[in-house]
Design a protein around this motif. Structure first.
Motif: not given
Ligand SMILES: Cc1cc2nc3c(=O)[nH]c(=O)nc-3n(C[C@H](O)[C@H](O)[C@H](O)COP(=O)(O)OP(=O)(O)OC[C@H]3O[C@@H](n4cnc5c(N)ncnc54)[C@H](O)[C@@H]3O)c2cc1C
Ligand code: SF4
Lengths: 568, 204
Positions: A404-405, A398-402, A392
């Motif tokens: 974030l990858k 930060g973030g999440y999901g594709a 982050q």
């Protein structure tokens, strides 16, 4: 009927007893057995053989722990050091207000199994600091006295580096150094631009065959112990070869308590605890060499009290334990946008930096008296437990999901860090002594530490912080941590935390203010020697182990000469 | 190649009695042997791969386990390039870590409870009963610390840690390491420095 009184079998009397199997003890065992002496070595830890015990080539998914630390291995489950900041049942104490950390290894080879292998000679100035700036003390020996021994260590153990002809960073007999990694090229260019000397690293890793050892194959796992012995560890490069001479008796799990002396005050052997049984035992020897690490050797000396040595051996002057020093240290890391999305390739190289910056400035023009060198880190090292913690903080926030990858992919390898490692000036308030109350699980009185950094060190560390931040800015990078304040000690590490304990059994020209003479022989016990970092009069802006090895070799040669002359 | 066979391959070198003075030649040959024997890293390992559904968590309740399995894949889903966190065995990894490093238990438990509470507050149902867009609404509120509302702080702190632990498990797995393209920890006969194409990328 014959008298049944059992007579104790006269114990073997060895020519030499060595306490500790780290850098100094290993070198002494190697050299003394080579010279024909029968040697017994006491090591508090267990057996360790890198050919068998190294975890080289393990991938993180080979363990459910993914490389995370364990109580026995605080630097990671595959790190080749059994021990740590705390050793169960073997405490140390600190005076009120003292911040000090003491790292101890308990294994064959001591700390030389997972050490960083940065192998720097002290330079001519480093032996005569008092003459140069009035602070601290001069050594009773000079660079010229030690130079031939550095050369011998280079030939025996092997080291890579480059010939640079720098006045206070003497060259050695180097194997070829590996070329820089991608981020190291950037650091080198930036340093050149800013006038910071940046040269190939000097590590005790061989890049061509040496004495039956295969050259490095660049797996990057030196701290796990090298199964092909392409780097230096005392156990595999010195002690196991010495065992093959048939003249070395190695006793592991043997915790030395004190040096035994006779009525004449001379050493007769060592009392130790056999850890597997808890029993008290002793070995007899004509010569005793202490190499249990600087502080532990001071502890053994202070605990070796007798009528002839009421304050402990080598301690008529009360100097044992005093003038304890460590390297100063602070670190800064930065995110370097131009390294985002680095094309994938094998950037492992050796297990350590391929470049470093030796001290490049003139202290006479600065507000602190001693220098530091810089170690550089970064790259595409093996992902394992703790991988890219704090994502982050990167620009995406930060973030999440594709998405974030995608961040992990692009930001991996885009961080560069600098560690400053500097010389402190020895001071009277940094020392260790025997704690009057606390004993370890063997009943041996433990050490109590006192520590103080002075303005010399604080100003130097402030300079490190400013330099590293300037280097990162010049690379177009960002530092996420604010510049530490004076109240935060400018980010200086605790005493002991850089793990270069030196100086508490210092050498000198007189028994009035030193514990050992220029040959590392106790002033008041002519068959007792110290072969670890204890005798150092001062640190340097260099890591100490190459000098420990050179001095241990020199002391061993002196012992051999004295034995040949019939004096020991 | 599994660790055992890698080790076996090393024997070729290690079996040489170290006391024997080897000619540089012999050492070179030994080195080439290690290099050849070890370059193949092909076969998948048993560990680290997704566990069969029958896996019984030791540190998580059945409800928590259900939530964890959904949440790790929200954090690291399958994409065109590589598999998901559950495929990489991240929930099982977390179960192990919580057992071994107990200091992780409290924040994990509290955080999972916070996720459920937040979902109930917004949608009147627990995390696992929410639709994907509903789960994402909650994640959007906590996944970006700088823009998160102050009252989301507990959720933000939890997700920071949970994301770290997910990444630890994922990128240390076989799938994650392949995703990153890590190609080290293997013998290299000659270190040639940074490849020319990378030097080109780095620019002057
Ligand atoms: C992570 C790390 C990185 C390092 N990196 C570098 C580096 O890059 N360059 C560098 O120059 N130095 C480095 N060092 C420091 C280096 O490891 C030490 O300077 C060196 O090992 C000191 O050697 P020594 O002879 O004092 O013995 P040690 O290596 O300290 O070994 C002492 C041995 O004595 C044994 N012992 C202790 N007490 C007793 C007792 N009472 N009875 C019997 N045996 C006992 C211990 O079990 C141990 O095996 C590093 C250290 C660490 C921990
Ligand atoms: S990098 Fe070289 S010296 Fe270090 S462990 Fe690997 S082969 Fe051995």
């Amino acid at each position: 009927m014959a008298q049944a009184t059992p007579r104790a079998q006269p114990a073997t009397t060895y020519d030499v007893a060595i306490i500790g199997s780290g850098a100094g003890g290993g070198m002494a065992a190697h050299e003394l057995t080579k010279a024909g002496a029968n040697v017994v070595m006491l090591e508090a830890g267990g057996m360790w053989d890198n050919a068998r015990d190294s975890a080289m080539f393990r991938m993180p998914y080979d363990s459910p722990r993914r490389g995370a630390s364990t109580p026995e291995r605080p630097f990671g489950e595959w790190d080749a050091c059994i021990g740590g900041w705390q050793v169960p049942g073997e405490p140390y104490t600190k005076a009120e207000g003292t911040k000090f950390d003491w790292w101890r290894a308990r294994m064959l080879g001591g700390r030389t199994n997972h050490w960083g292998r940065i192998s720097l000679r002290f330079g001519p100035d480093d032996f005569r600091r008092k003459t140069l700036d009035g602070l601290g003390d001069d050594w009773p020996i000079s660079y010229d006295d030690v130079k031939p021994w550095y050369d011998e260590v280079d030939k025996l153990i092997g080291i890579f580096g480059s010939v640079e002809n720098l006045r206070n960073d003497p060259d050695g007999m180097f194997h070829e150094a590996p070329a820089p990694r991608y981020y190291e090229h950037l650091v080198k260019r930036t340093s050149d631009k800013m006038g910071v000397t940046c040269i190939p690293a000097r590590l005790s890793i061989i890049t061509k065959p040496l004495n039956g050892r295969a050259p490095c194959h660049y797996c990057g796992q030196c701290n796990r112990g090298c199964a092909t012995n392409s780097n230096f560890s005392s156990g595999n490069v010195l002690i196991i070869p010495a065992l093959r001479s048939g003249r070395l008796k190695l006793i592991t799990d043997a915790m030395a308590r004190e040096v035994l002396t006779g009525a004449d005050g001379r050493a007769t052997g060592v009392a130790y605890i056999e850890k597997t049984t808890g029993e008290d035992r002793e070995v007899r020897a004509k010569v005793v060499v202490l190499a249990a690490s600087a502080c532990e050797s001071a502890r053994i000396l202070l605990n070796s009290r007798s009528a002839r040595h009421p304050n402990g051996i080598a301690n008529q002057s009360g100097v044992v334990g005093k003038y304890l020093t460590d390297t100063t240290g602070t670190d800064v890391a930065g995110f370097i946008p131009r390294l985002v999305d680095v094309p994938r390739h094998n950037a492992d190289g050796v297990g350590g930096g391929h470049i470093f910056m030796p001290w490049w400035l003139d202290n006479r023009k600065l507000d602190f008296p001693r220098g530091y060198h810089i170690e550089v880190w970064g790259g595409l090292g093996m992902p394992s437990y703790g991988f890219m913690g704090g994502i982050q903080n990167y620009p995406d926030g930060g973030g999440y999901g594709a998405g974030l990858k995608q961040q992990y992919r692009k930001y991996w390898g885009a961080t560069v860090g600098f560690s400053g490692r500097g010389e402190m000036v020895p001071n009277g308030n940094s020392y260790c002594e025997i704690d009057p109350e606390v004993k370890d699980r063997f009943g041996i009185p433990v050490l109590r530490f006192h520590w103080e950094w002075r303005d010399h060190e604080y100003r130097q560390v402030k300079h490190m912080q400013e330099t590293f931040r300037a280097l990162i800015a010049e690379m177009g990078g960002e530092v996420w941590s604010p510049m530490p304040t004076r109240e935060q000690g400018y980010g200086i590490a605790n005493g002991g935390a850089i793990i270069h304990e030196l100086g508490c059994v210092r050498m000198g020209t007189s028994e009035r203010d030193s514990a050992v003479d220029a040959n590392c022989r106790a002033w008041d016990c002519d068959n007792l020697f110290v072969a670890d970092g204890g005798p150092f009069v001062s640190q340097a802006d260099k890591n100490p182990t190459w000098t420990i090895l050179a001095l241990a070799m020199r002391t061993s040669a002196y012992i051999t000469a004295q034995r040949k002359a019939g004096a020991l | 190649m599994t660790d055992i066979t890698r080790r076996d391959a090393l024997q070729g070198l290690l079996a040489i009695p170290a006391g024997l003075a080897l000619s540089p030649d012999a050492v070179e040959r030994a080195r080439a042997h290690v290099a050849e024997a070890l370059v193949d890293q092909g076969t998948p390992a048993k560990q680290g791969a997704a566990q069969p559904a029958a896996y019984q968590p030791k540190q998580f309740s059945p409800d928590e386990w259900h939530l964890v399995r959904l949440l790790v894949d929200d954090v690291i889903p399958r994409d065109a390039h590589s598999g998901s966190a559950t495929e990489a065995g991240v929930p099982e990894f977390m179960d192990f870590i919580l057992g071994e490093y107990a200091s992780n238990q409290q924040w994990m438990r509290d955080g999972l409870a916070w996720m459920n509470a937040e979902c109930r507050r917004r949608f009147d149902k627990g995390f696992v009963s929410c639709t994907v867009p509903q789960r994402h609404e909650v994640l959007d509120a906590i996944a970006f610390p700088q823009r998160a509302a102050p009252e989301m702080r507990a959720g933000v702190e939890f997700l920071n840690r949970f994301r770290n632990l997910t990444a630890s498990g994922y990128y240390s797995s076989r799938i994650g390491i392949a995703d990153l393209g890590y190609v080290g920890n293997r013998p290299v006969a000659e270190w040639e420095g940074t490849p020319p194409e990378v030097m080109k990328w780095l620019g002057p």
